[in-house]
Design a protein around this motif. Structure first.
Motif, PDB file in Angstrom:
ATOM      1  N   GLU A 135      -1.234  -1.483   9.140  1.00  0.00           N
ATOM      2  CA  GLU A 135      -1.254  -1.094   7.747  1.00  0.00           C
ATOM      3  C   GLU A 135      -0.988   0.406   7.636  1.00  0.00           C
ATOM      4  N   THR A 158      -1.480  -0.276   2.334  1.00  0.00           N
ATOM      5  CA  THR A 158      -0.466  -1.318   2.188  1.00  0.00           C
ATOM      6  C   THR A 158      -0.091  -1.860   3.555  1.00  0.00           C
ATOM      7  N   ASN A 161      -0.841  -7.742   4.336  1.00  0.00           N
ATOM      8  CA  ASN A 161      -1.851  -8.528   3.615  1.00  0.00           C
ATOM      9  C   ASN A 161      -2.016  -8.080   2.169  1.00  0.00           C
ATOM     10  N   ASN A 163      -1.903  -5.030  -1.036  1.00  0.00           N
ATOM     11  CA  ASN A 163      -2.114  -3.618  -1.335  1.00  0.00           C
ATOM     12  C   ASN A 163      -3.483  -3.378  -1.961  1.00  0.00           C
ATOM     13  N   HIS A 191      -7.292  -3.994  -6.125  1.00  0.00           N
ATOM     14  CA  HIS A 191      -6.410  -4.672  -5.156  1.00  0.00           C
ATOM     15  C   HIS A 191      -5.482  -5.626  -5.891  1.00  0.00           C
ATOM     16  N   TYR A 195      -3.919  -9.152  -1.530  1.00  0.00           N
ATOM     17  CA  TYR A 195      -5.019  -8.535  -0.791  1.00  0.00           C
ATOM     18  C   TYR A 195      -6.344  -9.220  -1.120  1.00  0.00           C
TER      19      TYR A 195
END
Length: 275
Positions: A135, A158, A161, A163, A191, A195
Motif C-alpha cells: 500500500e 491506497t 484493497n 482507499n 474509507h 476498503y
C-alpha cells in the motif's frame, strides 16, 4: 493491567529524565514531533536506530480480543537538509519539510492482512485468509506556527484493497526541538466501499462458510479517533517512546457482524538504541 502499568512506568521515567535533568545538545530534528522518527541528531548523512516495543492491542480490526505483541522498532535513515529517506521494518519512504511549515511524507509499506487464526475464539472461522499486500501512504501536516505547536494533518492510504483517508488536528507539548516530548492528535477517518468491505464486509461465500449474515458496506465515515505519542532521550544513545490509540467506529461499521466491539484500541511502549 500489566500493560497499563508498563506505560505508567514509562511516563514516570519520562518525568525523571526530563529536559531539566538531561542537557539537550540543541540539535534540531527534521520536525520537533515525537511521532516522527528522526535519528539524525540534526546532522546530514546516515543514522541508525534499533530497538523493540511491546504493544497491547486488539487482535484484528473490530475484535473484542486483546493480546500482547512484540514489534521491532527503529530503522535506517539518510538525511540531507530538510529531506530524510528511511527504511523501517517493511516500510520504505521519504519525508521532507517545505517552507518550514509543511511536513510531507510518502511511504510504501504493507497491510498485514488477516488470518482466521487471529481470533483465538474462532470469530473469523469461515471468512478465509487475507494476504499481506502493498500500500502507498501519502501524508501532509501543515503547522500553524514555526515551532509546530499546532497543525492540521491529512493522510491517504491506497492499495489493492481500496482507499482510506484521515483528517485531523494536532497539538505538541514541550519546548524541545530534538523530537522528544509528547503530542496529541484528534482525527476523523473515512474509507471507500472497497476498503470498508475488505475489513468488515461478508460476501455470500463467506456467509455460507461462517454462518454470519451477508453484509455489504458503503463508503463514508469509518471512525473518529485520538492518539497520544511521547518520546524521550534517556541518555546519548537510549531513547524511550510510547503511544496510545483509541478509535470509535461509525454506526455502519459497528453493525457489521465482524465488528465484535465498537472501538479499536492500542497502547505500547518501547526503547531504541541510537548508534
Amino acid at each position: 493491567m500489566k500493560k497499563l502499568t508498563a506505560v505508567l512506568l514509562a511516563l514516570l521515567v519520562q518525568a525523571v529524565f526530563s529536559p531539566a535533568a538531561l542537557a539537550q545538545d540543541g540539535k534540531a530534528a527534521l520536525v520537533p514531533l515525537p511521532s516522527v522518527d528522526d535519528f539524525s541528531r540534526g546532522e546530514d548523512g546516515w543514522s541508525f536506530g534499533l530497538g523493540f516495543g511491546v504493544e497491547y492491542e486488539t487482535a484484528y480490526e473490530g475484535s473484542d480480543e486483546f493480546g500482547l505483541e512484540i514489534e521491532p522498532a527503529g530503522g535506517l535513515q539518510w538525511r540531507h537538509g530538510d529531506d530524510v529517506f528511511f527504511f523501517a521494518g517493511e516500510a520504505l519512504g521519504w519525508r521532507g519539510v517545505r517552507a518550514n511549515s509543511w511536513l510531507l511524507e510518502a511511504v510504501v509499506g504493507f497491510d498485514e492482512g488477516r488470518k482466521e487464526s487471529d481470533s483465538d475464539d474462532g470469530r473469523l472461522a469461515g471468512l478465509g485468509e487475507q494476504d499481506e499486500g502493498a500500500e502507498l501512504v501519502l501524508q501532509a501536516r501543515r503547522a500553524f506556527d514555526a515551532d509546530w505547536r499546532y497543525w492540521l494533518v491529512g493522510r491517504v492510504v491506497t492499495g489493492g484493497n481500496g482507499n482510506l483517508g484521515l483528517f485531523g488536528v494536532g497539538r505538541r507539548f514541550g519546548d524541545q526541538i530534538d523530537g522528544t516530548g509528547s503530542e496529541l492528535n484528534v482525527v476523523v477517518v473515512v474509507h471507500d466501499s472497497e476498503y470498508a468491505n475488505h475489513g468488515f464486509g461478508v460476501n455470500s461465500a463467506q456467509a455460507i462458510a461462517s454462518g454470519l449474515n451477508q453484509t455489504s458496506l458503503s463508503g463514508g465515515l469509518r471512525s473518529v479517533g485520538i492518539n497520544y505519542n511521547f518520546r524521550d532521550d534517556l541518555n546519548d544513545h537510549w531513547q524511550i517512546y510510547g503511544e496510545a490509540l483509541f478509535e470509535y467506529f461509525s454506526s455502519e461499521v459497528r453493525d457489521s457482524p465482524i465488528a465484535r466491539s465498537s472501538y479499536e484500541a492500542e497502547i505500547g511502549v518501547g526503547v531504541i538504541y541510537l548508534f
